[in-house]
Scaffold this motif. Structure first.
Motif, PDB file in Angstrom:
ATOM      1  N   ASN A  36       5.654  36.068  80.929  1.00 45.11           N
ATOM      2  CA  ASN A  36       5.987  37.295  81.840  1.00 45.11           C
ATOM      3  C   ASN A  36       5.379  38.581  81.285  1.00 45.11           C
ATOM      4  O   ASN A  36       5.639  39.500  81.910  1.00 45.11           O
ATOM      5  CB  ASN A  36       7.598  37.451  81.812  1.00 45.11           C
ATOM      6  N   ASN A  37       4.743  38.220  80.079  1.00 47.81           N
ATOM      7  CA  ASN A  37       3.957  39.654  79.743  1.00 47.81           C
ATOM      8  C   ASN A  37       2.356  39.494  79.617  1.00 47.81           C
ATOM      9  O   ASN A  37       1.875  38.949  78.890  1.00 47.81           O
ATOM     10  CB  ASN A  37       4.336  39.977  78.220  1.00 47.81           C
ATOM     11  N   PRO A  38       1.730  40.015  80.767  1.00 47.76           N
ATOM     12  CA  PRO A  38       0.321  39.918  80.729  1.00 47.76           C
ATOM     13  C   PRO A  38      -0.605  40.476  79.744  1.00 47.76           C
ATOM     14  O   PRO A  38      -1.793  40.229  79.335  1.00 47.76           O
ATOM     15  CB  PRO A  38       0.186  40.672  82.084  1.00 47.76           C
ATOM     16  N   TYR A  39       0.118  41.522  78.643  1.00 52.12           N
ATOM     17  CA  TYR A  39      -0.481  42.105  77.783  1.00 52.12           C
ATOM     18  C   TYR A  39      -0.911  41.160  76.710  1.00 52.12           C
ATOM     19  O   TYR A  39      -1.410  41.611  75.600  1.00 52.12           O
ATOM     20  CB  TYR A  39      -0.105  43.538  77.486  1.00 52.12           C
ATOM     21  N   ASP A 108      12.689  41.169  72.956  1.00 54.39           N
ATOM     22  CA  ASP A 108      12.681  42.277  73.517  1.00 54.39           C
ATOM     23  C   ASP A 108      11.398  42.882  73.133  1.00 54.39           C
ATOM     24  O   ASP A 108      10.658  43.665  74.088  1.00 54.39           O
ATOM     25  CB  ASP A 108      13.972  43.431  72.816  1.00 54.39           C
ATOM     26  N   ARG A 109      11.039  42.621  71.881  1.00 51.20           N
ATOM     27  CA  ARG A 109       9.631  43.104  71.459  1.00 51.20           C
ATOM     28  C   ARG A 109       8.608  42.598  72.489  1.00 51.20           C
ATOM     29  O   ARG A 109       7.301  43.134  72.828  1.00 51.20           O
ATOM     30  CB  ARG A 109       9.259  42.906  69.960  1.00 51.20           C
ATOM     31  N   ILE A 110       8.557  41.146  72.478  1.00 57.27           N
ATOM     32  CA  ILE A 110       7.656  40.604  73.250  1.00 57.27           C
ATOM     33  C   ILE A 110       7.564  41.137  75.039  1.00 57.27           C
ATOM     34  O   ILE A 110       6.596  41.516  75.469  1.00 57.27           O
ATOM     35  CB  ILE A 110       7.978  38.869  73.631  1.00 57.27           C
ATOM     36  N   MET A 111       8.712  41.204  75.329  1.00 56.75           N
ATOM     37  CA  MET A 111       8.969  41.648  76.919  1.00 56.75           C
ATOM     38  C   MET A 111       8.417  43.155  76.837  1.00 56.75           C
ATOM     39  O   MET A 111       7.813  43.639  77.924  1.00 56.75           O
ATOM     40  CB  MET A 111      10.440  41.718  77.363  1.00 56.75           C
ATOM     41  N   TYR A 113       6.019  44.535  74.741  1.00 49.98           N
ATOM     42  CA  TYR A 113       4.711  44.720  74.315  1.00 49.98           C
ATOM     43  C   TYR A 113       3.725  45.225  75.375  1.00 49.98           C
ATOM     44  O   TYR A 113       3.545  44.697  76.526  1.00 49.98           O
ATOM     45  CB  TYR A 113       4.100  43.361  73.605  1.00 49.98           C
ATOM     46  N   GLY A 114       2.934  46.296  75.116  1.00 52.90           N
ATOM     47  CA  GLY A 114       1.802  46.968  75.858  1.00 52.90           C
ATOM     48  C   GLY A 114       2.504  47.866  76.945  1.00 52.90           C
ATOM     49  O   GLY A 114       1.651  48.318  77.869  1.00 52.90           O
ATOM     50  N   LYS A 115       3.664  47.917  76.978  1.00 56.26           N
ATOM     51  CA  LYS A 115       4.264  48.750  77.987  1.00 56.26           C
ATOM     52  C   LYS A 115       4.610  50.297  77.438  1.00 56.26           C
ATOM     53  O   LYS A 115       4.869  50.612  76.608  1.00 56.26           O
ATOM     54  CB  LYS A 115       5.472  48.176  78.561  1.00 56.26           C
TER      55      LYS A 115
END
Length: 115
Positions: A36-39, A108-111, A113-115
């Motif tokens: 769910n995280n494209p980054y 939370d860190r994964i979700m 990341y990059g935002k």
């Protein structure tokens, strides 16, 4: 039932709990967060889901990505052939501080990341 039979049933139930909601369940949550995280790039593209027997290789990819991109030292234990049977609890530590992290903190860190 005999004590031996009861002990065997307790072990079977514990193993099933590990498979459905323990280490393999946590691994599936990590996979979902990655996808769910494209980054997160290559790791997200390679992870396709819970596949016993293939999970250990995918777990190594996730551990590497967590370490290199998110500063998390992870030990993902998936047990016998990636099924969760005989696995140890997953552990996570912040590389910078050495402090332990909860599974939710890692998600939370994964979700985020990059935002």
């Amino acid at each position: 039932m005999t004590n031996t039979t009861l002990k065997a049933r307790e072990i079977e139930l514990k193993d099933l709990e590990t498979v459905s909601g323990g280490t393999v369940g946590e691994f599936e949550e990590l996979i979902e967060a990655y996808t769910n995280n494209p980054y997160l790039g290559e790791a997200a593209g390679l992870i396709c889901g819970h596949i016993p027997g293939v999970n250990n290789g995918l777990a190594a990819l996730v551990e590497s990505s967590l370490r290199d991109k998110l500063g998390i030292e992870a030990n993902i234990s998936l047990g016998f052939a990636g099924t969760g049977i005989g696995s140890d609890p997953n552990t996570y530590f912040d590389k910078a501080t050495g402090q332990p992290l909860t599974h939710q903190q890692v998600l939370d860190r994964i979700m985020n990341y990059g935002k």
